[in-house]
Design a protein around this motif. Structure first.
Motif, mmCIF file in Angstrom:
data_model
loop_
_atom_site.group_PDB
_atom_site.id
_atom_site.type_symbol
_atom_site.label_atom_id
_atom_site.label_comp_id
_atom_site.label_asym_id
_atom_site.label_seq_id
_atom_site.Cartn_x
_atom_site.Cartn_y
_atom_site.Cartn_z
ATOM 1 N N ALA A 110 39.082 46.202 38.102
ATOM 2 C CA ALA A 110 38.849 47.639 38.284
ATOM 3 C C ALA A 110 39.482 48.436 37.146
ATOM 4 N N ALA A 111 40.638 47.994 36.676
ATOM 5 C CA ALA A 111 41.290 48.660 35.552
ATOM 6 C C ALA A 111 40.476 48.490 34.277
ATOM 7 N N ALA A 112 39.923 47.294 34.089
ATOM 8 C CA ALA A 112 39.079 47.050 32.924
ATOM 9 C C ALA A 112 37.827 47.919 32.968
ATOM 10 N N ASP A 113 37.243 48.080 34.144
ATOM 11 C CA ASP A 113 36.055 48.922 34.300
ATOM 12 C C ASP A 113 36.380 50.377 33.977
ATOM 13 N N SER A 114 37.523 50.832 34.456
ATOM 14 C CA SER A 114 37.917 52.217 34.228
ATOM 15 C C SER A 114 38.122 52.498 32.750
ATOM 16 N N ALA A 115 38.814 51.595 32.081
ATOM 17 C CA ALA A 115 39.061 51.768 30.645
ATOM 18 C C ALA A 115 37.757 51.711 29.854
ATOM 19 N N ALA A 139 51.905 53.844 36.716
ATOM 20 C CA ALA A 139 51.128 54.948 37.277
ATOM 21 C C ALA A 139 49.628 54.670 37.267
ATOM 22 N N ARG A 140 49.234 53.636 36.594
ATOM 23 C CA ARG A 140 47.801 53.324 36.505
ATOM 24 C C ARG A 140 47.275 52.994 37.899
ATOM 25 N N PRO A 141 46.252 53.700 38.364
ATOM 26 C CA PRO A 141 45.823 53.501 39.757
ATOM 27 C C PRO A 141 45.098 52.180 40.000
ATOM 28 N N ALA A 142 44.408 51.675 38.997
ATOM 29 C CA ALA A 142 43.599 50.468 39.188
ATOM 30 C C ALA A 142 44.314 49.246 38.643
ATOM 31 N N ARG A 143 43.927 48.084 39.164
ATOM 32 C CA ARG A 143 44.483 46.814 38.717
ATOM 33 C C ARG A 143 43.333 45.826 38.505
ATOM 34 N N GLY A 144 43.581 44.834 37.677
ATOM 35 C CA GLY A 144 42.613 43.763 37.492
ATOM 36 C C GLY A 144 41.285 44.255 36.944
ATOM 37 N N ALA A 183 41.396 39.403 30.744
ATOM 38 C CA ALA A 183 42.847 39.475 30.530
ATOM 39 C C ALA A 183 43.592 39.379 31.858
ATOM 40 N N PRO A 184 44.774 38.747 31.860
ATOM 41 C CA PRO A 184 45.552 38.657 33.104
ATOM 42 C C PRO A 184 46.026 40.033 33.555
#
Length: 230
Positions: free
Chosen positions: A201-206, A194-199, A171-172
């Motif tokens: 890294a955000a997908a990994d966190s979720a 407020a989400r600390p991660a992007r791209g 996802a973009p």
């Protein structure tokens, strides 16, 4: 001194008849070519004609090795599933093995996210690697105490989460950008900011959050089933 007489060429060797000892095409070559076509043009771009061009052969020759586009996709599904790690089943506790499988499953399909809506719903008949994967997972769950009538439901529940998470990897980064309509979702917009991660890294966190919650829920479910069924 006389020049030597020119050599006279003998008769040409007869041309071999019949099929070559080895076929030019193979299941592996066809599968690799199909993945290349889909990677460039998406699922809609995968036609038997496009696949034949990728393989630099005639469509008629291709049909000597594969019956249809659906069979090609079945091979692709099996090829991707063969890369998924199931070695923890039979070695580690079922919950840890399930998490390792889920991580590997997600990574495998994240590399081929355009295929997910198509091959994720294909039958596994004729896909030996897929069958072997499910057999190892089912065996690990059964050994971990899951009742036989619940094993497939556990697998499907995990797969549903994994495949959605695999699509999230592609996802973009701006997918949750509310743009100039912040007034419609101010709380959500603040949460996105407020989400600390992007791209990725955000997908990994979720994914980690969701998988931990899913497996914790499955542990609780199994404990309740054991208490109920005795």
């Amino acid at each position: 001194m006389e020049s030597p007489a020119p050599e006279v060429a003998g008769p040409a060797a007869p041309r071999r008849r019949g099929r070559p000892a080895r076929p030019v095409l193979s299941r592996g070559k066809i599968t690799t070519a199909a993945l290349a076509v889909i990677g460039r043009a998406g699922y809609d771009g995968l036609t038997m004609a496009a696949l034949a061009r990728e393989l630099e052969t005639a469509p008629s020759a291709l049909y000597n090795h594969v019956k249809s586009k659906d069979e090609v996709l079945n091979w692709v599904q099996d090829d991707v599933n063969d890369t998924i790690d199931t070695t923890a089943f039979g070695r580690d506790p079922w919950d840890l093995a399930l998490m390792r499988w889920a991580h590997s499953y997600r990574d495998a399909f994240a590399r081929h996210s355009p295929l997910i809506p198509v091959i994720a719903v294909l039958p596994i008949t004729g896909a030996p690697h897929s069958l072997a994967m499910y057999e190892r997972v089912a065996g690990g769950l059964a050994a971990g105490g899951w009742p036989e009538d619940m094993v497939v439901d556990v697998i499907v529940a995990v797969e549903s989460f994994v495949l959605g998470s695999a699509m999230d990897v592609a996802a973009p980064e701006w997918i949750f950008d509310v743009g100039d309509q912040r007034d419609l979702a101010p709380t959500f917009a603040d949460a996105v900011a407020a989400r600390p991660a992007r791209g990725p890294a955000a997908a990994d966190s979720a994914f980690s959050l969701g998988l931990n919650a899913l497996v914790a829920g499955l542990r609780g479910t199994l404990a309740a089933v054991r208490a109920t069924r005795g």
